[in-house]
Structure formats: C-alpha cells, structure tokens
Design an enzyme around this catalytic site. Structure first.
Site, mmCIF file in Angstrom:
data_model
loop_
_atom_site.group_PDB
_atom_site.id
_atom_site.type_symbol
_atom_site.label_atom_id
_atom_site.label_comp_id
_atom_site.label_asym_id
_atom_site.label_seq_id
_atom_site.Cartn_x
_atom_site.Cartn_y
_atom_site.Cartn_z
ATOM 1 C CD GLU A 61 -24.168 60.506 -35.109
ATOM 2 O OE1 GLU A 61 -23.087 61.119 -35.223
ATOM 3 O OE2 GLU A 61 -25.251 60.932 -35.541
ATOM 4 C CG ASP A 74 -20.601 60.386 -33.420
ATOM 5 O OD1 ASP A 74 -21.019 59.709 -34.374
ATOM 6 O OD2 ASP A 74 -21.153 61.420 -33.028
ATOM 7 C CD GLU A 111 -17.513 63.487 -35.000
ATOM 8 O OE1 GLU A 111 -18.150 63.746 -36.032
ATOM 9 O OE2 GLU A 111 -17.591 64.179 -33.967
#
Length: 335
Positions: free
Chosen positions: A108, A110, A112
């Site tokens: 993953e 990210d 955010e």
C-alpha cells in the site's frame, strides 16, 4: 510596490525552485476510462463530461472508487479539492493497494488527508506498506501551505522498482529509495488505485476529540485530471513484471521519476517548514532506523522529540504530534 508584485516577490523567496520546476506532461482520462465505484455508488457523482467525480460523505455512508485495472508500477495522480468548512473527523484518501487480492501480505502507498477544524491548517500523511508489514508503518505527517478546499491541487504517487516519490503539484515532498535491507517491505506486487472519503471520528482530528458534525453534510471531495500511467497486469500472475519491461523503462525515464536539483530544493523547503513527524527519527518506535532512512541532520534536529517536531508546533499551535491510523477498513460505511 503594488500588493500583487509584493506577493510574487515573497512567493519567489519562500518557495525556492518552485517556478523553475518543469510542469508534468500528463495524459488525463475520463472517469469511465479509469475508475469504477468501489462502494456506495449512490454517493458518487460524475460530471456531465465524465472528466470529474465527486465523492460524498453523509449520515448514510462515505464513498469510494477503484481503478479499473491493476498496475505493476506506475504514476497515479489526480487534482483534488477537499470538503470545505467544518471537516473534523473526515479522512479523504488517495492511495494504491492490493489488499483485496493479497489479504495477508498486501502492499500500500497512501496519501491521507485528515479533517480539520475550520481556521486551522490542513494536515495530511503519507505511508508505505510492503508485504503486509502493517506493524512497520512508514508514516510521515505534514501541514499544507494552502487551503486545499479552496482550489484544486494535484497529488501524485510515483512507484517504480527503484523509488517511490510523493508529489504535491510539482513539488516532491517525500522520496523512498529501494534498499536491499527492506526486502519484502518495498511494495512490489500489482496494485489498484483508490480514492475514498469516510468517517474517522475515532482518531482523525485531535486524537478523536473532534467528531464528524453531520449538520454540515454532505461533505464533498472532488477529483479531476485523472492520471493512471503504468503497466496493466493480472494481479495473480506470478511474474507480472515479465511483460512490463518496456513500460517500466519508459516510466523510469520520465522527468518526474527522478528529483532534479530544483525540485530537491523545493522538497527540502517543504520538509523543513511543513513536516511535523517522520518515522525515520522516531527513536522510541525504531531504536535503529529502518534501512531505507536517509539521515538529514536538519531534519533530525527538527524532529528530535521522538520523530516529532521539537518545538511541538502542529497547525501553528503546540501539540503532541500526529494521529494513529485507523484499523477500520477505508471502504466501510460511515455508520
């Protein structure tokens, strides 16, 4: 001096190398060409020309979209405008993942955005996970030098076999080089691209003290200028890169696959001024820094409080640092 010229003069002084950074030459896609609904399609609104999409959060649910394909390395980007006014407790995420295919050992990358109290600077974080290494998160947290709810700004993730670069507009804000010591922690399996908005009242703002206030619903995150550039593969192919040699070579040859001298100056400016946590300097969590960490003396001095800013300043006021990542899946409904 007229005010507009004064502003430009200050802009040139305080954002070194920004205007000399070469603009990305990107091919954008329509929503139908690139994404499909992930959950709560009733909260997903596409524009009339199919070039933009809005994700809504309300009392019923958040919403999310997923790229139509899996990619073995690539450049993924979107111009995003955040919800406005009171957005405490809300998370807007733009990220890559393969958790739906590799549940126990997923990768993953990210970006955010953490909801804010009106009048305070927005905060966001980047993270890198490889091979299910969720206990070895590689978080960094930052403020922004602009209000992302006012106008669109481009956010990008570059992922190659050699390095990972996170961009805000044309400014690289973080680089993670592949290091042999990372082993499987360097993301290497095919990933899809996601965009979501969801209720993270339990942790996103001031450690959960500020919740989502649904009197201000709907909360709308807008996405446009969609870019998905990489080698499309079958995620369960055991040798996905075998058919991607030419695409990966083209990707690594792109201007924004390396950080030019001017962009590095801009990255240093951003990190000195707006980064307030980095795992690389968190000597409580990691007494021995992870192998990919590059020690930068100015950053080490700045983040000497267990990886957090030594002056304790977050959003222009004193605080305890960043937030913990929620364990609630991003695609769950708000309630």
């Amino acid at each position: 001096m007229p005010s507009c010229l004064l502003f430009l003069f200050l802009f040139l002084i305080f954002i070194p190398g920004f205007l000399s950074s070469t603009a990305f030459n990107l091919t954008t896609l329509t929503f139908s060409q690139s994404y499909s609904p992930l959950f709560s399609d009733f909260n997903i609104k596409t524009s009339a020309d199919d070039k933009a999409v809005s994700l809504l959060l309300n009392r019923l649910s958040g919403s999310g979209i997923i790229s139509s394909d899996y990619y073995n390395y690539g450049f993924f980007s979107a111009s995003i405008k955040m919800p406005s006014k009171y957005t405490a407790g809300i998370v807007v995420a733009f990220y890559t993942s393969n958790v739906d295919t590799f549940e126990k050992n997923h990768d993953e990358l990210d970006i955010e955005f953490l909801g804010n109290v009106q009048g305070h600077a927005w905060r966001f974080q980047t993270n890198v996970y490889g091979n299910g290494s969720v206990s070895r998160g590689r978080e960094e947290r930052y403020r922004l030098w602009f209000d992302p709810s006012k106008v669109f700004h481009r956010y990008s993730i570059l992922w190659t076999p050699l390095n990972i670069i996170f961009y805000v507009d044309e400014i690289p804000i973080r680089q993670v080089g592949r290091h042999a010591g990372m082993r499987g922690d360097y993301p290497s399996k095919p990933m899809s691209v996601y965009a979501t908005i969801w209720d993270a009242s339990s942790w996103a703002t001031n450690g959960g003290k500020r919740k989502v206030d649904y009197r201000h619903e709907p909360f709308i995150a807008e996405f446009r200028d969609l870019v998905l550039q990489g080698c499309v593969v079958d995620p369960i192919d055991q040798l996905p890169s075998s058919n991607c040699t030419a695409e990966i070579a083209a990707l690594t040859a792109l201007d924004y696959s390396t950080i030019t001298a001017n962009r590095r100056k801009s990255m240093q400016w951003f990190r000195r001024k707006y980064m307030y946590y980095s795992y690389c300097y968190d000597n409580v969590r990691y007494p021995v820094p992870p192998p990919e960490c590059v020690d930068v003396p100015l950053e080490r001095e700045m983040l000497s409080n267990g990886g957090r800013r030594a002056d304790g300043k977050v959003n222009g006021r004193r605080g305890k640092g960043g937030e913990r990542r929620s364990k609630v899946p991003k695609h769950q409904s708000a309630r």
